[in-house]
Design a protein around this motif. Structure first.
Motif, PDB file in Angstrom:
ATOM      1  N   UNK A   4      68.730  -0.947  51.861  1.00  0.00           N
ATOM      2  CA  UNK A   4      67.859  -1.981  52.001  1.00  0.00           C
ATOM      3  C   UNK A   4      66.318  -1.188  51.622  1.00  0.00           C
ATOM      4  N   UNK A   5      66.440  -0.203  52.349  1.00  0.00           N
ATOM      5  CA  UNK A   5      65.200   0.792  52.349  1.00  0.00           C
ATOM      6  C   UNK A   5      64.845   1.232  50.575  1.00  0.00           C
ATOM      7  N   UNK A   6      65.905   1.563  50.155  1.00  0.00           N
ATOM      8  CA  UNK A   6      65.936   2.160  48.730  1.00  0.00           C
ATOM      9  C   UNK A   6      65.323   0.641  47.881  1.00  0.00           C
ATOM     10  N   UNK A  31      55.034   3.465  61.540  1.00  0.00           N
ATOM     11  CA  UNK A  31      56.272   3.365  60.627  1.00  0.00           C
ATOM     12  C   UNK A  31      55.964   4.070  59.394  1.00  0.00           C
ATOM     13  N   UNK A  32      56.981   4.401  58.683  1.00  0.00           N
ATOM     14  CA  UNK A  32      57.021   5.209  57.454  1.00  0.00           C
ATOM     15  C   UNK A  32      57.708   4.500  56.540  1.00  0.00           C
ATOM     16  N   UNK A  33      58.188   3.061  56.720  1.00  0.00           N
ATOM     17  CA  UNK A  33      58.819   2.386  55.667  1.00  0.00           C
ATOM     18  C   UNK A  33      57.944   1.834  54.640  1.00  0.00           C
ATOM     19  N   UNK A  34      58.290   1.784  53.382  1.00  0.00           N
ATOM     20  CA  UNK A  34      57.415   1.334  52.229  1.00  0.00           C
ATOM     21  C   UNK A  34      56.776  -0.142  52.595  1.00  0.00           C
ATOM     22  N   UNK A  35      55.686  -0.389  52.174  1.00  0.00           N
ATOM     23  CA  UNK A  35      55.284  -1.550  52.413  1.00  0.00           C
ATOM     24  C   UNK A  35      55.045  -2.403  51.180  1.00  0.00           C
ATOM     25  N   UNK A  36      55.567  -3.776  51.411  1.00  0.00           N
ATOM     26  CA  UNK A  36      55.503  -4.601  50.270  1.00  0.00           C
ATOM     27  C   UNK A  36      55.334  -5.920  51.018  1.00  0.00           C
ATOM     28  N   UNK A  37      55.241  -7.115  50.150  1.00  0.00           N
ATOM     29  CA  UNK A  37      55.022  -8.561  50.590  1.00  0.00           C
ATOM     30  C   UNK A  37      55.909  -9.194  51.479  1.00  0.00           C
ATOM     31  N   UNK A  39      57.465 -11.508  50.645  1.00  0.00           N
ATOM     32  CA  UNK A  39      58.272 -12.102  49.650  1.00  0.00           C
ATOM     33  C   UNK A  39      59.461 -11.067  49.088  1.00  0.00           C
ATOM     34  N   UNK A  40      58.813  -9.748  49.004  1.00  0.00           N
ATOM     35  CA  UNK A  40      59.510  -8.636  48.693  1.00  0.00           C
ATOM     36  C   UNK A  40      60.491  -8.274  49.866  1.00  0.00           C
ATOM     37  N   UNK A  41      59.935  -8.226  50.963  1.00  0.00           N
ATOM     38  CA  UNK A  41      60.844  -8.168  52.067  1.00  0.00           C
ATOM     39  C   UNK A  41      62.263  -8.991  52.162  1.00  0.00           C
ATOM     40  N   UNK A 107      66.851 -11.475  55.211  1.00  0.00           N
ATOM     41  CA  UNK A 107      65.568 -11.708  54.781  1.00  0.00           C
ATOM     42  C   UNK A 107      64.759 -12.179  55.963  1.00  0.00           C
ATOM     43  N   UNK A 108      65.027 -13.086  56.889  1.00  0.00           N
ATOM     44  CA  UNK A 108      64.243 -13.237  57.923  1.00  0.00           C
ATOM     45  C   UNK A 108      64.092 -11.918  58.968  1.00  0.00           C
ATOM     46  N   UNK A 109      65.074 -11.305  59.040  1.00  0.00           N
ATOM     47  CA  UNK A 109      65.001 -10.386  59.834  1.00  0.00           C
ATOM     48  C   UNK A 109      63.962  -9.221  59.533  1.00  0.00           C
ATOM     49  N   UNK A 110      64.002  -8.907  58.203  1.00  0.00           N
ATOM     50  CA  UNK A 110      63.021  -7.949  57.529  1.00  0.00           C
ATOM     51  C   UNK A 110      61.610  -8.391  57.939  1.00  0.00           C
ATOM     52  N   UNK A 111      61.450  -9.718  57.555  1.00  0.00           N
ATOM     53  CA  UNK A 111      60.076 -10.427  57.439  1.00  0.00           C
ATOM     54  C   UNK A 111      59.585 -10.412  58.707  1.00  0.00           C
ATOM     55  N   UNK A 112      60.351 -10.960  59.914  1.00  0.00           N
ATOM     56  CA  UNK A 112      60.101 -11.051  61.243  1.00  0.00           C
ATOM     57  C   UNK A 112      59.694  -9.726  62.027  1.00  0.00           C
ATOM     58  N   UNK A 113      60.579  -8.770  61.413  1.00  0.00           N
ATOM     59  CA  UNK A 113      60.579  -7.375  62.031  1.00  0.00           C
ATOM     60  C   UNK A 113      59.481  -6.628  61.683  1.00  0.00           C
ATOM     61  N   UNK A 114      58.792  -6.743  60.324  1.00  0.00           N
ATOM     62  CA  UNK A 114      57.581  -6.265  59.757  1.00  0.00           C
ATOM     63  C   UNK A 114      56.422  -6.817  60.424  1.00  0.00           C
ATOM     64  N   UNK A 115      56.528  -8.160  60.337  1.00  0.00           N
ATOM     65  CA  UNK A 115      55.304  -8.963  60.947  1.00  0.00           C
ATOM     66  C   UNK A 115      55.002  -8.734  62.595  1.00  0.00           C
TER      67      UNK A 115
END
Length: 223
Positions: A4-6, A31-37, A39-41, A107-115
Protein backbone atom coordinates in the motif's frame (compact mmCIF):
# COMPACT_ATOMS: atom_id res chain seq x y z
CA UNK A 1 1.11 -2.47 4.39
CA UNK A 2 4.34 -2.20 2.38
CA UNK A 3 2.51 -2.71 -0.93
CA UNK A 4 0.00 0.00 0.00
CA UNK A 5 2.82 2.39 0.87
CA UNK A 6 4.57 1.71 -2.43
CA UNK A 7 1.38 2.43 -4.37
CA UNK A 8 0.77 5.58 -2.34
CA UNK A 9 4.31 6.75 -3.07
CA UNK A 10 3.70 6.37 -6.80
CA UNK A 11 0.34 8.14 -6.61
CA UNK A 12 1.87 10.94 -4.55
CA UNK A 13 3.93 11.96 -7.59
CA UNK A 14 0.76 12.39 -9.67
CA UNK A 15 -0.63 15.94 -9.84
CA UNK A 16 -4.17 14.55 -9.59
CA UNK A 17 -3.60 12.67 -6.34
CA UNK A 18 -0.91 14.83 -4.77
CA UNK A 19 -2.06 16.74 -1.73
CA UNK A 20 -0.71 19.98 -0.38
CA UNK A 21 1.94 18.95 2.10
CA UNK A 22 1.39 20.22 5.59
CA UNK A 23 3.78 19.55 8.44
CA UNK A 24 2.17 17.67 11.31
CA UNK A 25 4.03 17.30 14.54
CA UNK A 26 7.62 18.42 14.93
CA UNK A 27 8.96 16.69 11.84
CA UNK A 28 11.28 14.17 13.45
CA UNK A 29 8.50 12.45 15.37
CA UNK A 30 5.66 12.86 12.86
CA UNK A 31 4.38 10.44 10.23
CA UNK A 32 6.66 9.67 7.29
CA UNK A 33 4.06 8.17 4.96
CA UNK A 34 3.64 9.90 1.56
CA UNK A 35 0.87 12.51 1.54
CA UNK A 36 -1.88 12.14 -1.06
CA UNK A 37 -5.54 13.09 -1.31
CA UNK A 38 -8.40 11.13 0.26
CA UNK A 39 -9.28 9.84 -3.21
CA UNK A 40 -5.74 8.63 -3.67
CA UNK A 41 -5.75 6.95 -0.26
CA UNK A 42 -9.07 5.28 -1.06
CA UNK A 43 -7.90 3.93 -4.42
CA UNK A 44 -4.48 2.87 -3.15
CA UNK A 45 -5.90 0.89 -0.27
CA UNK A 46 -8.72 -0.66 -2.28
CA UNK A 47 -6.57 -1.65 -5.27
CA UNK A 48 -3.88 -3.42 -3.27
CA UNK A 49 -6.33 -5.17 -0.93
CA UNK A 50 -8.45 -6.60 -3.76
CA UNK A 51 -5.37 -7.74 -5.68
CA UNK A 52 -3.97 -9.56 -2.68
CA UNK A 53 -7.42 -10.94 -1.87
CA UNK A 54 -7.71 -12.47 -5.34
CA UNK A 55 -4.37 -14.25 -5.00
CA UNK A 56 -5.17 -15.54 -1.51
CA UNK A 57 -8.83 -16.43 -2.06
CA UNK A 58 -8.12 -20.17 -2.52
CA UNK A 59 -6.49 -20.22 0.92
CA UNK A 60 -9.48 -18.33 2.33
CA UNK A 61 -11.80 -21.05 1.02
CA UNK A 62 -9.60 -23.78 2.47
CA UNK A 63 -9.42 -22.01 5.83
CA UNK A 64 -13.17 -21.45 6.03
CA UNK A 65 -14.06 -25.04 5.19
CA UNK A 66 -11.29 -26.61 7.27
CA UNK A 67 -12.37 -24.68 10.38
CA UNK A 68 -16.04 -25.50 9.80
CA UNK A 69 -17.59 -28.54 11.47
CA UNK A 70 -19.53 -29.19 8.28
CA UNK A 71 -16.53 -30.86 6.62
CA UNK A 72 -14.45 -33.85 7.68
CA UNK A 73 -11.07 -32.79 6.35
CA UNK A 74 -8.17 -34.42 8.20
CA UNK A 75 -5.56 -31.87 7.15
CA UNK A 76 -5.17 -28.54 5.38
CA UNK A 77 -3.44 -30.29 2.48
CA UNK A 78 -6.30 -32.75 2.18
CA UNK A 79 -8.81 -29.90 2.17
CA UNK A 80 -6.89 -28.07 -0.59
CA UNK A 81 -6.69 -31.20 -2.75
CA UNK A 82 -10.37 -32.01 -2.27
CA UNK A 83 -11.52 -28.48 -3.12
CA UNK A 84 -9.19 -28.27 -6.14
CA UNK A 85 -10.63 -31.50 -7.56
CA UNK A 86 -14.08 -29.87 -7.61
CA UNK A 87 -12.84 -27.36 -10.18
CA UNK A 88 -11.10 -23.97 -10.30
CA UNK A 89 -14.35 -22.15 -9.61
CA UNK A 90 -14.44 -23.65 -6.11
CA UNK A 91 -11.16 -21.95 -5.27
CA UNK A 92 -12.71 -18.58 -6.13
CA UNK A 93 -15.92 -19.05 -4.15
CA UNK A 94 -16.87 -15.92 -2.31
CA UNK A 95 -14.39 -13.69 -4.12
CA UNK A 96 -17.03 -11.10 -5.04
CA UNK A 97 -18.08 -10.80 -1.41
CA UNK A 98 -14.41 -10.69 -0.39
CA UNK A 99 -13.72 -7.89 -2.86
CA UNK A 100 -16.77 -5.94 -1.66
CA UNK A 101 -15.43 -6.35 1.87
CA UNK A 102 -11.74 -5.75 1.24
CA UNK A 103 -11.88 -2.81 -1.19
CA UNK A 104 -14.06 -0.59 1.04
CA UNK A 105 -12.26 -1.79 4.18
CA UNK A 106 -8.77 -0.93 2.95
CA UNK A 107 -9.90 2.32 1.37
CA UNK A 108 -11.96 3.45 4.37
CA UNK A 109 -9.23 2.43 6.78
CA UNK A 110 -6.56 4.50 5.02
CA UNK A 111 -8.85 7.52 4.65
CA UNK A 112 -9.98 7.50 8.29
CA UNK A 113 -6.51 6.65 9.58
CA UNK A 114 -4.91 9.57 7.76
CA UNK A 115 -7.79 11.90 8.68
CA UNK A 116 -7.85 11.00 12.38
CA UNK A 117 -4.06 11.09 12.58
CA UNK A 118 -3.90 14.50 10.87
CA UNK A 119 -6.55 16.02 13.16
CA UNK A 120 -4.92 14.52 16.25
CA UNK A 121 -1.53 15.94 15.24
CA UNK A 122 -3.09 19.39 14.80
CA UNK A 123 -4.58 19.26 18.31
CA UNK A 124 -1.72 17.47 20.08
CA UNK A 125 1.60 18.20 18.33
CA UNK A 126 4.09 15.41 18.93
CA UNK A 127 6.88 15.95 21.41
CA UNK A 128 8.49 12.51 21.32
CA UNK A 129 8.52 9.26 19.40
CA UNK A 130 6.44 7.68 22.18
CA UNK A 131 3.77 10.36 21.77
CA UNK A 132 3.76 9.75 18.00
CA UNK A 133 3.34 6.00 18.57
CA UNK A 134 0.28 6.63 20.77
CA UNK A 135 -1.26 8.82 18.06
CA UNK A 136 -0.56 6.25 15.35
CA UNK A 137 -1.93 3.41 17.47
CA UNK A 138 -5.13 5.19 18.53
CA UNK A 139 -5.74 6.47 15.00
CA UNK A 140 -5.34 2.98 13.57
CA UNK A 141 -7.61 1.45 16.21
CA UNK A 142 -10.35 4.01 15.51
CA UNK A 143 -10.03 3.61 11.74
CA UNK A 144 -10.05 -0.17 12.10
CA UNK A 145 -13.25 -0.11 14.13
CA UNK A 146 -15.06 2.10 11.62
CA UNK A 147 -13.93 0.14 8.57
CA UNK A 148 -14.70 -3.21 10.21
CA UNK A 149 -18.28 -2.34 11.15
CA UNK A 150 -18.93 -0.84 7.71
CA UNK A 151 -17.77 -3.94 5.84
CA UNK A 152 -18.72 -6.79 8.19
CA UNK A 153 -21.91 -7.77 6.31
CA UNK A 154 -19.77 -8.76 3.32
CA UNK A 155 -17.58 -10.90 5.58
CA UNK A 156 -20.65 -12.80 6.75
CA UNK A 157 -21.81 -13.28 3.15
CA UNK A 158 -18.35 -14.48 2.09
CA UNK A 159 -18.18 -17.05 4.86
CA UNK A 160 -21.65 -18.39 4.08
CA UNK A 161 -20.80 -18.80 0.40
CA UNK A 162 -17.51 -20.55 1.12
CA UNK A 163 -18.79 -22.88 3.84
CA UNK A 164 -22.41 -23.72 3.09
CA UNK A 165 -23.14 -26.17 0.28
CA UNK A 166 -26.91 -25.68 -0.03
CA UNK A 167 -28.23 -24.17 -3.25
CA UNK A 168 -29.61 -21.14 -1.42
CA UNK A 169 -26.02 -20.15 -0.60
CA UNK A 170 -24.72 -20.53 -4.15
CA UNK A 171 -24.14 -17.03 -5.47
CA UNK A 172 -23.87 -13.61 -3.91
CA UNK A 173 -27.46 -12.43 -4.23
CA UNK A 174 -28.93 -15.78 -3.21
CA UNK A 175 -26.89 -15.66 -0.04
CA UNK A 176 -27.88 -12.06 0.67
CA UNK A 177 -31.55 -12.99 0.29
CA UNK A 178 -31.23 -16.13 2.42
CA UNK A 179 -29.58 -14.30 5.31
CA UNK A 180 -32.25 -11.58 5.18
CA UNK A 181 -35.09 -14.11 5.17
CA UNK A 182 -33.64 -16.13 8.05
CA UNK A 183 -32.17 -13.49 10.36
CA UNK A 184 -33.03 -10.06 9.07
CA UNK A 185 -30.56 -7.19 9.43
CA UNK A 186 -28.90 -8.74 12.50
CA UNK A 187 -27.83 -11.73 10.42
CA UNK A 188 -25.34 -9.56 8.55
CA UNK A 189 -23.51 -8.77 11.80
CA UNK A 190 -23.01 -12.26 13.20
CA UNK A 191 -19.57 -12.46 14.79
CA UNK A 192 -18.98 -8.73 14.48
CA UNK A 193 -17.64 -8.39 18.03
CA UNK A 194 -14.95 -11.02 17.48
CA UNK A 195 -13.81 -9.56 14.17
CA UNK A 196 -13.96 -6.06 15.62
CA UNK A 197 -11.70 -6.93 18.56
CA UNK A 198 -9.20 -8.66 16.28
CA UNK A 199 -9.09 -5.86 13.70
CA UNK A 200 -8.85 -3.05 16.25
CA UNK A 201 -5.97 -4.67 18.12
CA UNK A 202 -4.07 -5.75 15.01
CA UNK A 203 -4.47 -2.31 13.44
CA UNK A 204 -3.37 -0.49 16.57
CA UNK A 205 -0.26 -2.64 17.03
CA UNK A 206 0.62 -3.12 13.36
CA UNK A 207 0.44 0.50 12.25
CA UNK A 208 2.18 1.85 15.35
CA UNK A 209 5.07 -0.56 14.77
CA UNK A 210 5.09 0.10 11.02
CA UNK A 211 5.20 3.89 11.28
CA UNK A 212 7.70 3.63 14.14
CA UNK A 213 9.96 1.53 11.94
CA UNK A 214 9.72 4.03 9.08
CA UNK A 215 10.55 6.88 11.46
CA UNK A 216 13.53 4.92 12.80
CA UNK A 217 14.83 4.27 9.29
CA UNK A 218 14.41 7.93 8.34
CA UNK A 219 16.29 9.04 11.45
CA UNK A 220 19.12 6.64 10.70
CA UNK A 221 19.36 7.90 7.12
CA UNK A 222 19.49 11.53 8.26
CA UNK A 223 22.30 10.81 10.68
Amino acid sequence: MTSVTQLRSIMATSPYFAAVRVHTGNGKNSSVLPTITNTGNLLAGATMRVGVGFLLNPFSVVKAQFESNMYAYQSVTGALISITRQGPSELLRGFLASALRDAPYAGLFIVFYEGIKRETYSIFPTTSSGHAAVIHSSSAASAGAIATLATHPFDVIKTKIQVRSEDRYHGFWRTVRTIWQQRGITGYFDGASLRLSRKVLSSAIGWAVYEGYLMFVRTRMIH
